[in-house]
Design a protein around this motif. Structure first.
Motif, short mmCIF file in Angstrom:
data_model
loop_
_atom_site.label_atom_id
_atom_site.label_comp_id
_atom_site.label_asym_id
_atom_site.label_seq_id
_atom_site.Cartn_x
_atom_site.Cartn_y
_atom_site.Cartn_z
N ARG A 69 0.84 -1.19 0.00
CA ARG A 69 0.00 0.00 0.00
C ARG A 69 0.88 1.25 0.00
O ARG A 69 1.89 1.32 0.69
CB ARG A 69 -0.93 0.01 1.22
N ARG A 70 0.46 2.28 -0.75
CA ARG A 70 1.17 3.55 -0.84
C ARG A 70 0.36 4.62 -0.11
O ARG A 70 -0.81 4.82 -0.42
CB ARG A 70 1.35 3.94 -2.31
N THR A 71 0.99 5.29 0.82
CA THR A 71 0.32 6.34 1.60
C THR A 71 1.12 7.63 1.46
O THR A 71 2.35 7.62 1.50
CB THR A 71 0.22 5.93 3.08
N CYS A 72 0.39 8.74 1.31
CA CYS A 72 1.02 10.05 1.14
C CYS A 72 0.45 11.01 2.19
O CYS A 72 -0.77 11.10 2.35
CB CYS A 72 0.73 10.62 -0.25
N GLU A 73 1.32 11.72 2.88
CA GLU A 73 0.90 12.73 3.85
C GLU A 73 1.74 13.99 3.67
O GLU A 73 2.90 13.92 3.24
CB GLU A 73 1.03 12.20 5.28
N GLY A 74 1.14 15.13 4.00
CA GLY A 74 1.79 16.40 3.76
C GLY A 74 2.18 17.13 5.03
O GLY A 74 1.43 17.13 6.01
N ILE A 75 3.36 17.75 5.01
CA ILE A 75 3.81 18.63 6.10
C ILE A 75 3.57 20.06 5.64
O ILE A 75 4.32 20.61 4.84
CB ILE A 75 5.29 18.38 6.43
N LEU A 76 2.47 20.65 6.11
CA LEU A 76 2.06 22.01 5.75
C LEU A 76 2.58 22.96 6.81
O LEU A 76 2.27 22.81 8.00
CB LEU A 76 0.54 22.12 5.64
N VAL A 77 3.37 23.94 6.40
CA VAL A 77 4.07 24.81 7.36
C VAL A 77 3.66 26.26 7.16
O VAL A 77 3.63 26.76 6.04
CB VAL A 77 5.60 24.68 7.22
#
Length: 260
Positions: A69-77
């Protein structure tokens, strides 16, 4: 570019300017103030799985049919008082996570990731209008890869030596926020702005992935911009000019939480 704030240079005892010390670093990142962004809420998004066991069972079913499984998460600064803050979600007043989710097996990486970000944070309908409503997500560097070796909860920032078929790879990306943006969070979640010092070395509260974010961002220098678009501080340079703390930006109405 000077690495000392203008206020420091105007002090009665200006600092000694050091020699250049920014070789082989990525580009300096411009951070905009939290007050530049508009936050709202939208309909609930219930969790897909009622329990951890059910989530791991669904992971196993996905793996058997489609592979890892491929999971993507973002670091929004963004920044508050010239200190970087990370936008993250809080679920059930306890569980913290970054915006994003797993990709469907047929989706491309970046296109699917943008869809997951929109599902979590994009405004819906005619709730908002004007600048920043439908801005495209700017996906930056991959900052980390976390691997799940087995059908269990723990993930590693490397593939253990005995593992040849990891069950999931989670990638964390730097998200360059524009000058303004409108974000809407599901009512059953909270959107928080968490300062880096709150995350640092705080695995007890945030877990190993989120508490590692200050390390991941330490490779960058930052420019802190005020509401008028003026650079007011840079790193290395002056510290916070206020009292940074975690702020609830939107969501949590069902729990009676007050938004600052």
């Amino acid at each position: 570019m000077s690495t000392i704030t203008s206020s420091a240079l105007q002090s009665s005892q200006p600092p000694i300017l050091p020699a250049a010390f920014s070789g082989n670093q990525p580009k300096t990142i411009r951070l905009y103030p939290l007050s530049n962004y508009t936050f709202g809420t939208k309909e609930n998004q219930p969790e897909e799985d009622p329990s951890v066991l059910a989530r791991l069972q669904r992971l196993q079913e996905h793996y058997e049919q489609y592979g890892m499984r491929r999971t993507c998460e973002g670091i929004l600064v963004c920044h508050e008082h010239c200190h970087p803050h990370i936008l993250m979600l809080q679920i059930a007043n306890a569980f913290f996570k970054l915006p994003g989710d797993y990709l469907h097996h047929h989706e491309g990486e970046l296109e699917g990731f943008k869809s997951r970000l929109n599902e979590r944070l994009a405004p819906v309908g005619s709730q908002f209008s004007g600048e920043g409503v439908n801005d495209e997500w700017e996906i930056g560097d991959t900052l980390a890869q976390w691997w799940r070796p087995n059908f269990e909860t723990f993930m590693y920032p490397f593939i253990p030596a005995h593992v040849t078929r990891p069950k999931e790879c989670k990638k964390l990306y730097f998200i360059q926020l524009p000058r303004t943006k409108v974000l809407s969070v599901p009512k059953n979640m909270k959107l928080l702005a968490v300062p880096l010092f709150e995350l640092y070395d705080n695995t007890a509260r945030y877990g190993p992935q989120l508490s590692a974010i200050p390390h991941l961002l330490s490779r960058y220098n930052f420019e802190f911009v005020d509401e008028n678009g003026k650079v007011v501080a840079v790193t290395p340079g002056g510290g916070p000019d206020g009292d940074p703390k975690t702020k609830i930006l939107a969501g949590g109405e069902e729990n009676g939480d007050k938004i600052d």
